[in-house]
Enzyme design. Structure first.
Site, PDB file in Angstrom:
ATOM      1  N   SER A  51      15.679   4.086 -23.384  1.00 37.57           N
ATOM      2  CA  SER A  51      14.689   3.769 -23.294  1.00 37.57           C
ATOM      3  C   SER A  51      13.584   4.276 -24.168  1.00 37.57           C
ATOM      4  CB  SER A  51      13.795   4.128 -22.002  1.00 37.57           C
ATOM      5  OG  SER A  51      12.523   3.107 -21.776  1.00 37.57           O
ATOM      6  N   LYS A 101     -10.474   2.858 -10.383  1.00 33.17           N
ATOM      7  CA  LYS A 101     -10.811   3.534 -10.444  1.00 33.17           C
ATOM      8  C   LYS A 101      -9.454   4.339 -10.059  1.00 33.17           C
ATOM      9  CE  LYS A 101     -12.098   6.478 -13.898  1.00 33.17           C
ATOM     10  NZ  LYS A 101     -11.141   6.264 -15.368  1.00 33.17           N
TER      11      LYS A 101
END
Lengths: 190, 332
Positions: B126, B178
């Site tokens: 990755s 949020k």
């Protein structure tokens, strides 16, 4: 010749005097040696580019091994002077003899100087190292009633003995292992 | 205070400050001064452990700091080395950190003649592969684990567990998103759309960068980039790496690229942490987390991995997603 630590704390080389004065000298010396070792650890951590954790580890390692080394140095010097029959001038000669290591603190500025002026910095570093040997000899002479040649021999022999002692330390376990038929382990391994 | 004591105190302070300076500035200046006599051919940069954006200028204790890597690349460029050899053993890291290192390497490729070679160790997955893709040449061991091209944001929902413990959690927030990916509630469809957008965008950036770095087409890359891992040999077959070999082979390839006969002069530019340093090598348990990660992929070593190590690794991965209380896109 006075080391800057003695000057700072207002102590002198009169280690023969009893009482508080001797204690203060001892503390000054302990601080001085530890400070020198911390300077060496900082330089080494910089050279190896180690971080904070590396520096902390290196400082502990240098303090531990440095003190072991100084212990060996003082003990070996004292042992040699006893053999040769040199009398100590003071009641705690080892304290005086160890003071000779103070120029090591100058390795901080000398290594820093190498970054700006390589030639000068190297010369400075070499001078500090030579100066440390001279200082060790000078303080040894203060500690023992020896002439320059005897002092030099004591210092040189200490170096040789250190090497031999290390070799002996490494070889002894091997000798014991082989001399006891490997504590029976050798047979089971076969 | 008496003058002699003042002088002594000044001397001691100067020595301490100089030594502190020696530590903080490292030996880079000294090496620079020495360069006139012996120029360095290859800058070795180690990328070990999880890649993250650590603020510490002294290197990270638990992995590779992107800032430290950028500094190392900058120092190598300043010293006008002929090549940079990346030694990678990393499971990946955060998307931004890996990307920042990749871009710095690509900038180096574009602006200078410095050749970049990547040597893959146990693992270069990755984010680790992301960085490697900026190299002119990638060398991997046949058994190296690489690939895992993709982006992941993991979510956990511990609400049921908290219910069982009789703990109620709540939040007061300025906007409905949020507390996105909060572990204390289930994700809503809208949450998922937003996060999927982030993941997809990061993934496309990742693919675009590999295409640019490796010089292969997107159509060739996309089928390979579904998150699967490859051995070095498999990666070579699908052109994700260029050749098979170990670190010595990578060094030889570097020498070839910069046209140096024999062994090129090498200097390690990595900011060394305790675990990656000599002490780390003397006491391998300092690297246990990294070892356990690799060991999970190698059946023969699995028995040597203690359960606590594996559990700690999982916990570390979980914690990594919530650094600074913000869920992070990971390339792991």
């Amino acid at each position: 010749m006075r080391n800057p630590f003695s000057t700072l704390w207002g102590v002198d080389l009169a280690f023969g005097q009893p009482g508080e004065h001797v204690q203060r000298n001892t503390l000054t010396l302990l601080f001085m040696i530890s400070f020198s070792l911390v300077i060496l650890a900082l330089n080494a951590a910089g050279q190896l580019r180690w971080g904070l954790m590396g520096l902390v580890g290196l400082t502990f390692l240098f303090l531990l091994l440095g003190w072991v080394g100084f212990y060996w140095y003082a003990a070996s010097i004292h042992f040699l002077t006893q053999i040769v029959g040199i009398e100590p001038r003071r009641s705690q000669p080892w304290l005086t003899s160890l003071q000779g290591a103070w120029p090591l603190i100058l390795l901080g500025p000398s290594v820093a100087a190498q970054k700006g002026w390589l030639g000068f910095g190297r010369l400075f570093t070499l001078s500090v190292l030579i100066g440390t040997v001279v200082s060790l000899l000078w303080f040894l002479r203060q500690a023992y009633s020896a002439n320059w040649l005897q002092t030099f021999l004591c210092l040189g022999l200490t170096g040789v003995l250190s090497g031999l002692a290390l070799l002996g330390l490494l070889v002894w376990p091997v000798m014991l292992f082989l001399g006891t038929k490997g504590f029976g382990l050798a047979l089971s391994m076969v | 205070m008496r003058v002699d004591r003042l002088i002594a105190l000044t001397l001691i302070v100067i020595c301490l400050v100089a030594a502190l300076g020696n530590w903080l500035t490292g030996s880079s200046s000294l090496q620079k001064s020495e360069r006139g006599k012996s120029a360095v051919d290859v800058a070795l940069i180690d990328i070990y452990g999880s890649i993250s954006d650590s603020a510490s200028p002294f290197g990270s204790s638990g992995g590779a700091s992107a800032n430290a890597l950028l500094d190392a690349i900058g120092a190598a460029r300043k010293d006008k080395v002929k090549a940079i050899l990346l030694r990678i053993n990393s499971p990946g890291g955060t998307a931004a950190a890996a990307q920042s290192v990749y871009h710095e390497l690509m900038r180096t490729r574009e602006e200078t003649d410095i050749k970049i070679v990547a040597s893959l160790g146990d693992l270069a997955a990755s984010g680790g592969y992301y960085i490697a893709s900026a190299a002119h040449h990638i060398v991997a061991n046949p058994a190296t684990l690489t690939g895992s091209i993709g982006v992941i944001v993991q979510t956990q929902n511990v609400a049921l567990l908290l219910d069982k413990l009789g703990i109620q959690s709540g939040s007061i927030q300025s906007g409905r998103f949020k507390d996105i990916l909060s572990p204390f509630r289930s994700s809503t469809e809208d949450d998922r759309k937003i996060v999927q957008g982030i993941v997809s965008d990061s993934y496309e950036q990742f693919l675009g960068d590999i295409v640019k770095g490796r010089g292969i087409s997107l159509t060739e890359l996309r089928p390979l980039a579904d998150g699967r891992i490859y051995t070095g040999a498999q990666a070579k077959a699908v052109k994700l790496v260029d050749s098979l070999g170990n670190y010595r082979d990578a060094l030889q390839k570097t020498a070839e690229l910069i046209r140096v006969k024999g062994e090129p002069t090498l200097r390690n530019y990595s900011a060394r942490s305790l675990s990656g340093s000599l002490l780390g090598r003397l006491f391998p348990f300092l690297n246990s987390a990294q070892t356990s990660f690799s060991a999970q992929f190698f059946g023969q070593s699995m028995s040597q991995v203690s359960l606590s190590d594996a559990a700690l690794g999982e916990l570390d991965n979980f914690a990594a997603q919530y650094r600074n209380k913000v869920p992070m896109a990971l390339m792991e």
